[in-house]
Design an enzyme around this catalytic site. Structure first.
Site, mmCIF file in Angstrom:
data_model
loop_
_atom_site.group_PDB
_atom_site.id
_atom_site.type_symbol
_atom_site.label_atom_id
_atom_site.label_comp_id
_atom_site.label_asym_id
_atom_site.label_seq_id
_atom_site.Cartn_x
_atom_site.Cartn_y
_atom_site.Cartn_z
ATOM 1 C CG ASP A 8 -1.641 1.266 1.493
ATOM 2 O OD1 ASP A 8 -1.658 2.124 0.597
ATOM 3 O OD2 ASP A 8 -2.230 1.407 2.588
ATOM 4 C CE LYS A 71 -1.815 6.818 -3.467
ATOM 5 N NZ LYS A 71 -2.266 5.887 -2.419
ATOM 6 C CD GLU A 172 -5.075 3.463 -2.536
ATOM 7 O OE1 GLU A 172 -5.971 4.235 -2.142
ATOM 8 O OE2 GLU A 172 -3.932 3.837 -2.837
#
Ligand code: AMP
Length: 553
Positions: A8, A71, A172
């Site tokens: 993740d 990100k 996700e």
């Protein structure tokens, strides 16, 4: 059997997991015992790089060379609205790469967000290798469901720079649903919502699960809402308090602000369990006479709830919109899964219950659940775990530019993947030599507000009057959201050449350069892409003659 990691790669924190001997996913702890790694990377003046908690701790004395939230930049253009907003607030410099991509500037040197992310991935890889006692080179990496293909490709490139073969990019919410075992509960089609409120972003996804098949029906969220906003609201309150009491402006004292920010976050975590806590900050700063300020104050959950009412308000509309996009209403949702550390906050849980008219599930650790799901999926890929298929949707409208600013949608947002759409064009001039089609994705009817994916140029058209030559455009998006484009001249039926001009991303040359700079760390030559490794991938499924992407960096 070689292991595949589940990673993740988060905006604020990242986490790595694998399947254990019993086939159960487990997160791996760093030597300091932490199971999540802050997504922070810092460069010392001598270029030495630190990652994670150490990087975050030294940020106050090295703010301009400490990057967090990379990100938000990965695979993005510097002039995108939210990137520009982030750039205004970030203490480090965000600059434009020659192709317009958002990069950062560290000690005067431009650094791509892919390289920043690669440092985090390398750290996670090293945590895994230490914990497992063996080298690992493959990973499933998760991204938000709304990431477009450039962001997904850039994430893959980051993996490659870190010496990881990214075997799959996984959404996700899909990872979270897998970890919650949503595919194992009950028979028939179940509709679930994945409510993900992390440190810096809020994502809502509506999914269906049937016979082990996951399908993202709709996504939404707020990319500028997260736990850090709760911390900031508390911090601003304390800054005002200190000013009222001591006439000292803490915003001018970076070290005090940094300590205060950490104390507020810690207090918030305590208040998610207790109703009251005490903030204790000895020697926070000096007062006007040079005497130390030993700050101490009780703070209650009620007070923080009051301060953050407006923040909580902002989660409702995206949920309603996602439900509407999926053609559902709250009563259709069978289960709501909580993801992201900030969903531990009781008022957030209450709000979720209010929106969806049911109590959310809290069975999993919200900080780790996405990595656990990625590891479960890695297990499926490696043949070590039970099978489950994954269906996703396109997060944005995909279409073409019409006229100067028009946008004609060819594949609507939330189309189920894989998807293929076709459009016919006719020439508009006598003896027209070529057609040039610009592809965009986004939701605006003004094409300039959307994101350019690339350009297809079909040349060597046969001569003829206007309208006599017809060109078929086929756009495909595969299960990994990689976009493919084919243009074909129909009258002659001949194979024609297509040129894709990628609008951003790292070129293969740049990736090789970054890897070479770090050659003494790991050899990753095996993972170089055989194609251009660039933003828009063209599949050969449509039997188009495809030229490799132009290296225009
Ligand atoms: P994530 O991005 O999922 O790692 O979530 C990080 C965010 O969750 C940060 O803003 C944390 O402060 C917040 N968080 C973590 N634990 C708690 C907690 N127990 N109560 C409230 N917020 C928390």
């Amino acid at each position: 059997m070689t292991r595949i990691l589940g990673i993740d790669l988060g905006t604020t924190n990242s986490c790595v997991a694998v399947l254990d001997e019993k086939g159960q996913p487990k997160t791996l702890a760093a030597p300091d015992g932490e199971r999540t790694t802050p997504s922070w990377v810092a460069w010392a003046p001598n270029q030495e790089v630190t990652v994670g908690t150490r990087a975050r701790r030294q940020a106050v004395t090295n703010a301009s060379a400490t990057v967090h939230g990379a990100k938000r930049l990965i695979g993005r253009k510097v002039n995108a609205d939210d990137v520009a907003h982030f750039a205004k607030l970030a203490p480090f410099r965000i600059v434009a790469a020659p192709n317009g991509d958002a990069w950062v500037r560290i000690h005067g040197q431009p650094v791509s967000p892919q390289e920043v992310a690669a440092h985090i991935l390398r750290q996670l890889r090293s945590i895994a290798e230490s914990a497992l006692g063996e080298p690992v080179t493959r990973a499933v990496v998760t991204v938000p469901a709304y990431f477009d293909d450039a962001q997904r490709q850039a994430t893959r490139d980051a993996g490659m720079i870190a010496g990881l073969d990214v075997v799959r990019i996984l959404n996700e919410p899909t990872a979270a649903a897998l970890a919650y075992g949503a595919h194992r509960t009950g028979a028939g089609r179940r509709i679930i919502a994945v409510f993900d409120l992390g440190g810096g972003t809020f994502d809502i996804s509506i999914m269906s699960v049937e016979n082990g098949i996951f399908e993202v029906l709709a996504t939404g969220g707020d990319s500028a809402l997260g736990g850090e906003d709760w911390d900031r609201a508390m911090l601003e309150r304390i800054v005002d308090d200190v000013f009222d009491q001591y006439r000292v402006d803490l915003t001018q004292v970076p070290m005090a602000l940094s300590r205060l920010r950490e104390a507020c976050e810690q207090a918030k975590k305590t208040l998610s369990v207790d109703r009251e806590t005490t903030l204790q900050l000895p020697f926070l700063a000096n007062d006007q006479h040079g005497a130390p300020i030993n700050y101490e104050r009780t703070i209650t959950r009620d007070e923080v709830e009051q301060l953050t009412k407006g923040l909580l308000e902002r989660v409702t509309a995206p949920c309603e919109r996602a439900l509407a996009d999926a053609g559902l209403d709250a009563s259709d949702i069978e289960e709501v899964l909580l993801v992201g550390g900030m969903t531990r906050w009781p008022a957030v849980q209450d709000r979720v219950e209010q929106i969806f008219a049911k109590k959310p599930s809290k069975g999993a650790n919200p900080d780790e659940v996405v990595a656990l799901g990625a590891a479960a999926y890695a297990g499926i890929l490696a043949g070590e775990a039970d099978d489950a298929a994954l269906l996703d949707v396109t997060p944005h409208d995909i279409g073409i530019k019409v006229g100067d600013t028009g946008f004609s949608v060819i594949i609507p947002r939330n189309s189920m993947l894989p998807v293929r759409a076709r459009k016919l064009f006719a020439t508009s001039a006598t003896d027209q030599k070529f057609v040039s089609i610009e592809l965009y994705q986004g939701e605006s009817s003004d094409v300039t507000k959307n994101r350019k994916l690339g350009q297809v140029v079909l040349d060597d058209l046969p001569a003829g009057p206007p309208g006599s030559v017809r060109v078929e455009l086929v756009i495909t998006v595969d299960v990994e959201s990689i976009v493919g484009v084919t243009a074909k001249e129909l009258k002659s039926g001949k194979e024609t050449s297509i040129t894709i001009r990628p609008s951003g991303g790292l070129s293969q040359r740049e990736i090789v350069e970054i890897i070479n700079r770090r050659r003494n760390e790991h050899s990753v030559a095996n993972y170089l892409p055989s194609d251009g490794g660039n933003v828009v991938r063209v599949t050969t499924r449509e039997q188009a003659a495809v030229k490799p992407p132009r290296d225009d960096s």
